[in-house]
Structures are given as structure tokens and as C-alpha cells.
Design a protein around this motif. Structure first.
Motif, mmCIF file in Angstrom:
data_model
loop_
_atom_site.group_PDB
_atom_site.id
_atom_site.type_symbol
_atom_site.label_atom_id
_atom_site.label_comp_id
_atom_site.label_asym_id
_atom_site.label_seq_id
_atom_site.Cartn_x
_atom_site.Cartn_y
_atom_site.Cartn_z
ATOM 1 N N THR A 1 -4.341 29.246 -49.829
ATOM 2 C CA THR A 1 -3.152 30.103 -49.845
ATOM 3 C C THR A 1 -1.942 29.419 -50.463
ATOM 4 O O THR A 1 -0.878 30.030 -50.577
ATOM 5 C CB THR A 1 -2.810 30.552 -48.417
ATOM 6 N N GLY A 2 -2.078 28.130 -50.836
ATOM 7 C CA GLY A 2 -1.015 27.447 -51.555
ATOM 8 C C GLY A 2 -0.244 26.420 -50.770
ATOM 9 O O GLY A 2 0.406 25.559 -51.355
ATOM 10 N N GLN A 3 -0.307 26.466 -49.435
ATOM 11 C CA GLN A 3 0.419 25.471 -48.642
ATOM 12 C C GLN A 3 -0.337 24.144 -48.594
ATOM 13 O O GLN A 3 -1.552 24.091 -48.795
ATOM 14 C CB GLN A 3 0.646 25.980 -47.210
ATOM 15 N N THR A 4 0.401 23.090 -48.305
ATOM 16 C CA THR A 4 -0.180 21.764 -48.114
ATOM 17 C C THR A 4 0.200 21.248 -46.738
ATOM 18 O O THR A 4 1.355 21.374 -46.312
ATOM 19 C CB THR A 4 0.331 20.775 -49.179
ATOM 20 N N LEU A 5 -0.770 20.688 -46.040
ATOM 21 C CA LEU A 5 -0.514 19.981 -44.791
ATOM 22 C C LEU A 5 -0.600 18.487 -45.086
ATOM 23 O O LEU A 5 -1.646 17.988 -45.500
ATOM 24 C CB LEU A 5 -1.542 20.357 -43.722
ATOM 25 N N GLY A 6 0.517 17.777 -44.887
ATOM 26 C CA GLY A 6 0.536 16.329 -45.022
ATOM 27 C C GLY A 6 0.492 15.680 -43.654
ATOM 28 O O GLY A 6 1.287 16.017 -42.773
ATOM 29 N N ILE A 7 -0.444 14.773 -43.445
ATOM 30 C CA ILE A 7 -0.599 14.051 -42.180
ATOM 31 C C ILE A 7 -0.227 12.595 -42.438
ATOM 32 O O ILE A 7 -0.802 11.946 -43.328
ATOM 33 C CB ILE A 7 -2.044 14.150 -41.658
ATOM 34 N N SER A 8 0.749 12.069 -41.679
ATOM 35 C CA SER A 8 1.227 10.700 -41.875
ATOM 36 C C SER A 8 1.125 9.923 -40.570
ATOM 37 O O SER A 8 1.473 10.439 -39.500
ATOM 38 C CB SER A 8 2.685 10.699 -42.353
ATOM 39 N N PHE A 9 0.674 8.662 -40.662
ATOM 40 C CA PHE A 9 0.524 7.823 -39.483
ATOM 41 C C PHE A 9 0.634 6.366 -39.894
ATOM 42 O O PHE A 9 0.583 6.035 -41.089
ATOM 43 C CB PHE A 9 -0.812 8.102 -38.784
ATOM 44 N N ASP A 10 0.769 5.504 -38.913
ATOM 45 C CA ASP A 10 0.962 4.072 -39.146
ATOM 46 C C ASP A 10 -0.396 3.398 -39.327
ATOM 47 O O ASP A 10 -1.164 3.271 -38.364
ATOM 48 C CB ASP A 10 1.725 3.470 -37.969
ATOM 49 N N ARG A 11 -0.669 2.959 -40.538
ATOM 50 C CA ARG A 11 -1.959 2.354 -40.823
ATOM 51 C C ARG A 11 -2.177 1.065 -40.024
ATOM 52 O O ARG A 11 -3.332 0.683 -39.732
ATOM 53 C CB ARG A 11 -2.047 2.063 -42.330
ATOM 54 N N SER A 12 -1.111 0.377 -39.637
ATOM 55 C CA SER A 12 -1.279 -0.852 -38.866
ATOM 56 C C SER A 12 -1.802 -0.572 -37.457
ATOM 57 O O SER A 12 -2.385 -1.449 -36.814
ATOM 58 C CB SER A 12 0.042 -1.628 -38.783
ATOM 59 N N ILE A 13 -1.590 0.657 -36.963
ATOM 60 C CA ILE A 13 -2.130 1.070 -35.665
ATOM 61 C C ILE A 13 -3.493 1.724 -35.832
ATOM 62 O O ILE A 13 -4.389 1.554 -35.008
ATOM 63 C CB ILE A 13 -1.152 2.038 -34.966
#
Length: 288
Positions: free
Chosen positions: A210-222
Motif C-alpha cells: 500500500t506504499g507505507q514503510t515500517l522502520g524498526i530501530s534498536f540498539d545493536r549493542s544490546i
């Protein structure tokens, strides 16, 4: 079962405090992010794990493990998908926030999930307070089941290896980009659980049809591992055909606390202390 609702700007949320504080709906405008409850549920005919004995959909928290296992050095067995998704939770609401709280018995801890809604971003904050008389160790995994068939493309972090967790074997795929493309070629009746280990950064991008984007961000050190569950109506058997996927930052090497502990990668908190972390979901629109 009692279901409660809340609206925060363009966000709509529905949740069940008595059912492990399961979130049954997260909607941003017209985009439903989670899978819905089945119209007709019956447990699988064969043993597919305790978690499959109830309807599987939406969002749960897995703590202190995902896979059932012996809790290291303590002599008790952790349940399938952890201890807290089976409990009744308390909920506090404010102008832009939902806060969910529960006590865990094994290990003894207070667990908090806080969801804060700001414009197009959902901030997930988690806290574990050790209420035992010794240090506790754990994994926590966000078990957010997303509708697989609505996803058009996937952006994944590069990693050192891509494992099939069911066999704990290397898939042989050379890059995260080719792995994301490969997932989208799955035929109906296929499923798998995969581990991207030693990831280079903590970002995942999902483009919807449908055109939207979900961006998931997290701390790679954890979270050095990204787990990906991909189920194109293949698991479990017997007419329960679920269209679902999950992208799970893991603070260990895999879904098992026992295995992660033996590998030396897990979270811990000392007696009387707390630990907290954050994961962000951001919706971007009109990307077609």
C-alpha cells in the motif's frame, strides 16, 4: 475476554490485559500492523508447543526466553514463549502513553512495557526490575506477528551468518539483501525461523504493498541477533493457515535462554536493580 481500546492521534490500539496484555490491534491511519485473531481456532492435532494451544496473533512479550528451556543454574523449566504472556497485567493510561506491568515468578522480576505515541513514531520502552535475592539473567523478545502477504520488500542489516534455527545450520545465503528477496519467494505451505547473527546495525525496513514503510530501530549493542519468523500458511498443520511474519531483535544468539547463556550472550540485572531499553517503530507514507 475484556478488550480495551485507546487512540493517540493517528494511532489506534486494542489490548487484552487479562490475556498476557496481548495487543490485538495496532493501526496507524489505515495500516493494520498486526495479524488478527482467527475466525475459528482449534489447537493443532500434534504437539507444536504450548504456545500453539491458544490463538496465536497480534503482539506478546517473551521473557525470560522464547523457546522452552531449563533456566540456567536454577533448576526450573521456562515455559514456551516465556512466563509473562500467560499472566494478567495491570495497565496505566495517559495522554500519549500506555504502560503495562506484570510480576514474573520465575525468575522473580517486575516487567514493564511502555508504549509512547509521538506523531508517526511508536516508542517501545521496556524495563526489568530484579525482585529476587540474586542476579537474574534473561532474554526479551518482542513477539509482534505482522501480516506477511502485505509486505512488498524488506531491508535487513548485514550479518556474519544466516542460520536456520530449526536445524541451527547455515542457510548458505551470502547476504542479508539476497535473504530478504528469498523470503518473498516462499510458496504457500512454507515456513521457517531464521537467525541473522552479529548484525552490523539495528535497523529493519518493511515496505508495504500500500506504499507505507515500517522502520524498526534498536540498539545493536544490546541485540546482536535478528530473528525472523516467516510463515506463509505452513505452520502449524491441520487447517490453521496463518499468514504471518516477525522481525525479532534478540539479546542473545538464538531464541533459547539456555543456549544463549552457554554462548555467553544474554541480559542480566543484579539484585534490587533495574535495566531498560527502547525499540522504535516509525511509519513513513507515500513511498510508492
Amino acid at each position: 475476554m475484556q478488550q480495551e481500546k485507546a487512540d493517540y492521534g493517528n494511532w489506534h490500539v486494542e489490548y487484552l490485559p487479562l490475556d498476557g496484555a496481548r495487543i490485538s490491534v495496532i493501526r496507524y491511519k489505515n495500516l493494520d500492523l498486526l495479524t488478527s485473531p482467527p475466525a475459528d481456532f482449534r489447537p493443532p492435532e500434534k504437539d507444536s508447543g504450548e504456545f500453539e494451544t491458544r490463538p496465536v496473533y497480534g503482539y506478546d512479550d517473551c521473557f525470560p526466553t522464547v523457546d522452552p528451556c531449563e533456566y540456567p543454574q536454577e533448576g526450573f523449566t521456562c515455559r514456551d514463549h516465556g512466563e509473562i504472556c500467560w499472566k494478567e497485567w495491570n495497565v496505566n493510561r495517559s495522554d500519549n502513553r500506555l504502560e503495562f506491568l506484570v510480576s514474573c515468578g520465575n525468575p522473580k522480576a517486575e516487567f514493564k512495557r511502555r508504549m509512547t505515541f509521538v506523531d508517526n513514531t511508536l516508542y517501545w520502552n521496556f524495563e526489568v526490575e530484579n525482585s529476587s535475592d540474586r542476579q537474574i539473567i534473561f532474554l526479551h523478545v518482542m513477539h509482534a506477528l505482522l501480516p506477511l502477504s502485505r509486505i512488498k520488500s524488506i531491508s535487513l542489516p548485514e550479518c556474519s551468518s544466516i542460520l536456520d534455527e530449526s536445524e541451527y545450520l547455515n542457510t548458505g545465503l551470502k547476504s542479508s539483501a539476497s535473504f530478504g528477496e528469498w523470503l518473498l519467494t516462499f510458496h504457500p505451505g512454507s515456513y521457517g525461523m531464521y537467525l541473522l547473527q552479529n548484525i552490523g546495525h539495528g535497523k529493519v525496513g518493511l515496505m508495504y504493498k500500500t506504499g507505507q514503510t515500517l522502520g524498526i530501530s534498536f540498539d545493536r549493542s544490546i541485540f546482536p541477533t535478528l530473528g525472523i519468523w516467516w510463515n506463509r500458511k505452513g505452520y502449524p498443520e491441520g487447517g490453521i493457515l496463518r499468514d504471518e511474519c516477525a522481525f525479532e531483535p534478540i539479546p542473545g544468539t538464538c531464541s533459547s535462554l539456555s543456549k544463549s547463556f552457554s554462548d555467553g550472550v544474554y541480559l542480566s540485572v543484579r539484585k534490587g536493580e533495574k535495566i531498560s531499553w527502547e525499540i522504535q517503530w516509525e511509519i513513513t507514507e507515500n513511498q510508492l
